[in-house]
Scaffold this active site. Structure first.
Site, short mmCIF file in Angstrom:
data_model
loop_
_atom_site.label_atom_id
_atom_site.label_comp_id
_atom_site.label_asym_id
_atom_site.label_seq_id
_atom_site.Cartn_x
_atom_site.Cartn_y
_atom_site.Cartn_z
N ASP A 9 -17.66 -17.96 -50.71
CA ASP A 9 -18.75 -17.10 -50.26
C ASP A 9 -19.87 -17.99 -49.73
O ASP A 9 -20.75 -18.42 -50.47
CB ASP A 9 -19.25 -16.24 -51.41
CG ASP A 9 -20.13 -15.08 -50.93
OD1 ASP A 9 -20.44 -15.04 -49.72
OD2 ASP A 9 -20.50 -14.24 -51.77
N VAL A 10 -19.81 -18.28 -48.43
CA VAL A 10 -20.74 -19.23 -47.82
C VAL A 10 -21.51 -18.64 -46.65
O VAL A 10 -22.49 -19.23 -46.18
CB VAL A 10 -19.99 -20.50 -47.36
CG1 VAL A 10 -19.39 -21.23 -48.56
CG2 VAL A 10 -18.89 -20.18 -46.35
N LYS A 11 -21.06 -17.51 -46.13
CA LYS A 11 -21.76 -16.76 -45.07
C LYS A 11 -22.19 -17.66 -43.92
O LYS A 11 -23.33 -17.63 -43.46
CB LYS A 11 -22.96 -16.01 -45.65
CG LYS A 11 -22.57 -14.99 -46.71
CD LYS A 11 -23.77 -14.25 -47.28
CE LYS A 11 -23.37 -13.20 -48.30
NZ LYS A 11 -22.83 -13.79 -49.55
N ARG A 12 -21.26 -18.44 -43.42
CA ARG A 12 -21.56 -19.36 -42.33
C ARG A 12 -21.47 -18.64 -40.98
O ARG A 12 -20.79 -17.64 -40.82
CB ARG A 12 -20.60 -20.55 -42.34
CG ARG A 12 -20.77 -21.47 -43.54
CD ARG A 12 -22.15 -22.12 -43.52
NE ARG A 12 -22.29 -23.13 -44.55
CZ ARG A 12 -22.96 -22.97 -45.68
NH1 ARG A 12 -23.56 -21.83 -45.93
NH2 ARG A 12 -23.04 -23.95 -46.57
#
Length: 310
Positions: free
Chosen positions: A104-107
């Site tokens: 879960d890094v939302k890049r």
């Protein structure tokens, strides 16, 4: 294909639920803090070791009952390079235990920057984390997603694009109207477009969507738009989402969504429901019990709605 493999694991375990590894400092039991910090709360290396040990215990108790974990990088990144190494260790350990890793890094960025992100999280070369999937922010447009798509198509990876998130203030932007549609509907149409021509054996492509479990009506609308795209559904439990809200997030084949719970699982020992049977030293066992309860509750509601995948 990533989605086919994920579905195989879901059916094998009869479980659509995944566990979010969000090791907030306040969730970690005091006995671990006393053991690893020894009064040195500002020591980043000790804090990072604490995060790893806590997360490892959770993984040891749930790896055989859930198909995937979703480590949230923010709780590790806050401790700098030591925290990032702990994040890598957690991902590596979960992978060795046979779990799918959804980082879960939302890049989301453009050009070579996005290419670098995709190499680190989804690549297989030197220094790569080799996660199975990540969360992606679509706000910068198509070219901020293309490098991740290449990893999905050619590297058996997956992505989950933010479409309608679970937080209350998601309405501030995602619910604005443009050309007669909500912004989240436009995002959903982009997800559909990106996945076209890449369906796996089960009819799903590796381009998924993050759709919050706290907006039932919107979730059901998005299911009707994104039939061939898998949903990653946050918001269950601590954020107010309930199992009774979720059947509409699934297709008629009983597939189409994985439901995430973070605090409700990893911090289960703190909840009134489990306090009688588990103390802070048995937080891993409490997490397992909570994960099984979540599985059974969601399966029960899916069965009531004739959406059974096995």
């Amino acid at each position: 294909m990533f989605t086919d493999k994920l579905i195989e694991r879901i059916i094998e375990m009869k479980n659509h639920c995944i566990v979010g590894i969000d090791p907030h400092y306040n969730i970690i039991p005091d006995h671990l803090k006393n053991q690893y910090l020894k009064g040195e709360e500002e020591n980043a290396e000790n804090l990072a070791e604490l995060l790893y040990v806590f997360s490892k215990e959770i993984i040891d108790h749930i790896y055989d009952i859930v198909p995937a974990v979703k480590p949230q990088i923010a709780f590790f990144e806050r401790y700098g390079s030591s925290g990032l190494r702990a994040f890598e260790r957690v991902c590596g350990y979960a992978k060795r235990k046979g779990l799918f890793i959804i980082a879960d890094v939302k890049r989301g960025d453009i050009g070579s920057t996005c290419e670098a992100y995709s190499h680190y999280y989804l690549g297989e070369g030197p220094g790569s984390l080799a996660c199975d999937a990540i969360t992606v922010n679509p706000y910068l447009g198509r070219d901020s997603i293309d490098p991740f798509i290449e990893k999905c198509i050619n590297g058996d990876k997956g992505i989950f694009i933010l479409v309608k998130t679970s937080n209350k203030s998601s309405v501030d932007i995602q619910d604005l109207t443009c050309d007669g549609k909500r912004i989240y509907e436009h995002a959903a149409e982009m997800v559909v477009s990106l996945g076209k021509g890449h369906k796996g054996a089960r009819g799903y492509n590796p381009i998924g969507a993050v759709v919050g479990g706290t907006f039932r009506e919107e979730g059901e609308k998005l299911r009707s738009i994104m039939k061939a795209n898998y949903f990653l559904v946050p918001g269950y439990g601590a954020q107010g989402g309930s199992a009774s809200d979720l059947p509409g997030y699934f297709n008629e084949d009983g597939l189409g969504s994985i439901i995430n719970s973070s605090r409700g699982i990893i911090g289960a020992y703190l909840l009134y429901k489990y306090k009688r049977d588990y103390d802070e030293k048995s937080y891993g066992k409490a997490a397992r019990r909570a994960a099984l309860d979540m599985r059974d509750e969601i399966n029960s509601h899916l069965e009531k709605n004739d959406k059974v995948a096995w």
